[in-house]
Design a protein around this motif. Structure first.
Motif, PDB file in Angstrom:
ATOM      1  N   TYR A   1       5.398   3.421   1.950  1.00  0.00           N
ATOM      2  CA  TYR A   1       5.004   2.147   1.341  1.00  0.00           C
ATOM      3  C   TYR A   1       5.087   1.077   2.436  1.00  0.00           C
ATOM      4  O   TYR A   1       6.113   0.929   3.090  1.00  0.00           O
TER       5      TYR A   1
ATOM      6  N   THR B   1      -5.687   5.406   1.200  1.00  0.00           N
ATOM      7  CA  THR B   1      -4.788   4.260   0.966  1.00  0.00           C
ATOM      8  C   THR B   1      -4.914   3.777  -0.461  1.00  0.00           C
ATOM      9  O   THR B   1      -6.035   3.539  -0.943  1.00  0.00           O
ATOM     10  N   LYS B   2      -3.800   3.627  -1.135  1.00  0.00           N
ATOM     11  CA  LYS B   2      -3.791   3.114  -2.512  1.00  0.00           C
ATOM     12  C   LYS B   2      -2.929   1.859  -2.589  1.00  0.00           C
ATOM     13  O   LYS B   2      -1.896   1.770  -1.921  1.00  0.00           O
ATOM     14  N   PHE B   3      -3.392   0.924  -3.414  1.00  0.00           N
ATOM     15  CA  PHE B   3      -2.609  -0.300  -3.641  1.00  0.00           C
ATOM     16  C   PHE B   3      -1.577  -0.053  -4.739  1.00  0.00           C
ATOM     17  O   PHE B   3      -1.849   0.616  -5.719  1.00  0.00           O
TER      18      PHE B   3
ATOM     19  N   ILE C   1      -8.782  -1.516   5.057  1.00  0.00           N
ATOM     20  CA  ILE C   1      -9.074  -0.331   4.244  1.00  0.00           C
ATOM     21  C   ILE C   1     -10.139   0.528   4.913  1.00  0.00           C
ATOM     22  O   ILE C   1     -10.031   1.769   4.961  1.00  0.00           O
TER      23      ILE C   1
ATOM     24  N   ILE D   1       0.837  -1.197   0.000  1.00  0.00           N
ATOM     25  CA  ILE D   1       0.000   0.000   0.000  1.00  0.00           C
ATOM     26  C   ILE D   1       0.875   1.252   0.000  1.00  0.00           C
ATOM     27  O   ILE D   1       2.044   1.212   0.404  1.00  0.00           O
TER      28      ILE D   1
END
Length: 405
Positions: free
Chosen positions: A376, A401-403, A391, A331
């Motif tokens: 990260y 939050t981004k993958f 999440i 993430i």
């Protein structure tokens, strides 16, 4: 059907090589049966001596040779499994062997071949280049060439695998194809006694030479590209295997590297079976619905032809599949560069029973505002439900939050 008349020759080959090989197990798979809707059996030839079926053909060829020819020594060209089969059989029978392997051959197969006492030469990228080199050496030494598939005695040796399936009376047998020696032999053995059995060949999209040849009605060379199934990368099918396949094989289908890699992963995790790319190709075709199976629940045999996978490649495949299945995730968050924020992120990971693998801070990239940090976090997560909870918890704290794919 002229080739099924060779059945008695297959029986003779079985008697000839039985003292030197294993009769490998055939195991029913609940996992893959449920996924395919048929009764799926795995013929585990990865448990064969040297880790693949190739030793069958090697022994039958060498044992069929005259003593004066054996004394000249033998030479073979192979990406790995035929190399190991010929090297092991030669060593067992006291025959000098030279093996030419592509420069791209997996290190595990190269080292194994050397360990069997063969003189190993790395040359070229693909088998056809190695064959040219072998011809040069044979002109100078008189060694006898052991072809990986364009030899009836090699094919009859591979056919002994088919004899071990007769008692199961399968409806469909799915076989990986490189040069076609294995599927040719299995077809001879099975079609002679079970004429209604469907024999399906599987090639990788990186090397579809036999499929294109069969569909065109003539031999066609296709330059292979890279594939995790290095054992079935063959540019030039032989006229012998082409004729047998045209007569006895019902269809040839293709699978890609993603499908093969997933199958390697599933076999390791669910069946506790280690296979190489070529060995997984047949099952990949079954579980990815590449084959039209009978409507009634049928007996389908997947030939797991070999287990000699390079461990570095295996590690990469497992890592990738864990990412794809979201069991390992990476993430990215951008948060104020202040004490406490990292702890909040990690606390949420712990809350869903995640296991931290790696943490990286980035304060200098162009997308990071002054006074902020990009973090990260790579971690294992038990399930998709746990990941969704993570999440939600992050969103509730106002942390976007981004993958990272």
């Amino acid at each position: 059907m002229k080739y099924v008349d060779l059945f008695e020759k297959v029986r003779e080959a079985k008697e000839r090589i039985s003292p030197y090989i294993h009769e490998t197990p055939v195991e029913y798979s609940t996992t893959f049966s449920r996924r395919s809707g048929s009764d799926v059996f795995l013929k585990l030839e990865n448990f064969q001596k040297t880790g693949s079926f190739k030793v069958r053909g090697a022994f039958n060829k060498l044992l069929s040779m005259m003593p004066k020819d054996r004394s000249k020594g033998v030479i073979a060209v192979s990406a790995g499994n035929h190399a190991q089969g010929v090297a092991y059989a030669s060593s067992t029978l006291g025959i000098k062997s030279t093996i030419i392997m592509p420069e791209t051959a997996p290190i595990s197969k190269y080292l194994a071949t050397r360990s069997y006492g063969a003189n190993v030469i790395l040359y070229g990228r693909f088998l056809h280049e190695g064959i040219e080199k072998a011809n040069e050496i044979m002109r100078n030494t008189g060694s006898i060439f052991i072809h990986p598939y364009d030899d009836i005695n090699v094919i009859l040796g591979q056919a002994t695998l088919g004899l071990e399936l007769l008692s199961l009376s399968p409806d469909v047998v799915v076989v990986p194809i490189g040069g076609g020696g294995l599927i040719s032999g299995i077809s001879i053995a099975l079609k002679a006694k079970l004429p209604n059995v469907k024999i399906i060949g599987v090639q990788t999209t990186a090397s579809p030479s036999m499929k294109i040849s069969k569909e065109s009605g003539k031999l066609i060379s296709v330059e292979p590209s890279f594939s995790v199934a290095d054992g079935i990368l063959v540019k030039n099918p032989s006229s012998l295997t082409f004729d047998i396949i045209n007569e006895l094989v019902d269809d040839i289908v293709l699978v890609n590297d993603e499908e093969i890699s997933e199958t390697i992963f599933l076999l390791a995790e669910r069946s506790k079976v280690l296979v190489e790319g070529a060995g997984a190709a047949s099952l990949a075709a079954i579980i990815n619905n590449k084959i039209s199976l009978p409507l009634n629940k049928s007996k389908v045999v997947s030939i797991i032809s070999g287990g000699n996978i390079d461990m570095s490649l295996f590690t990469n495949i497992i890592g990738k599949m864990l990412y794809i299945s979201k069991r390992v995730v990476k993430i990215k968050v951008i948060v104020p560069d202040k004490p406490g924020y990292l702890n909040r992120i990690l606390s949420n990971v712990v809350k869903v029973r995640g296991n931290i693998i790696d943490i990286v801070h980035d304060r200098v990239s162009s997308d990071v505002p002054p006074g902020f940090t990009k973090i990260y976090v790579t971690f294992e997560v038990p399930s998709k439900e746990n990941l969704n909870s993570f999440i939600n918890d992050m969103n509730n704290e106002g942390i976007e939050t981004k993958f990272v794919e």
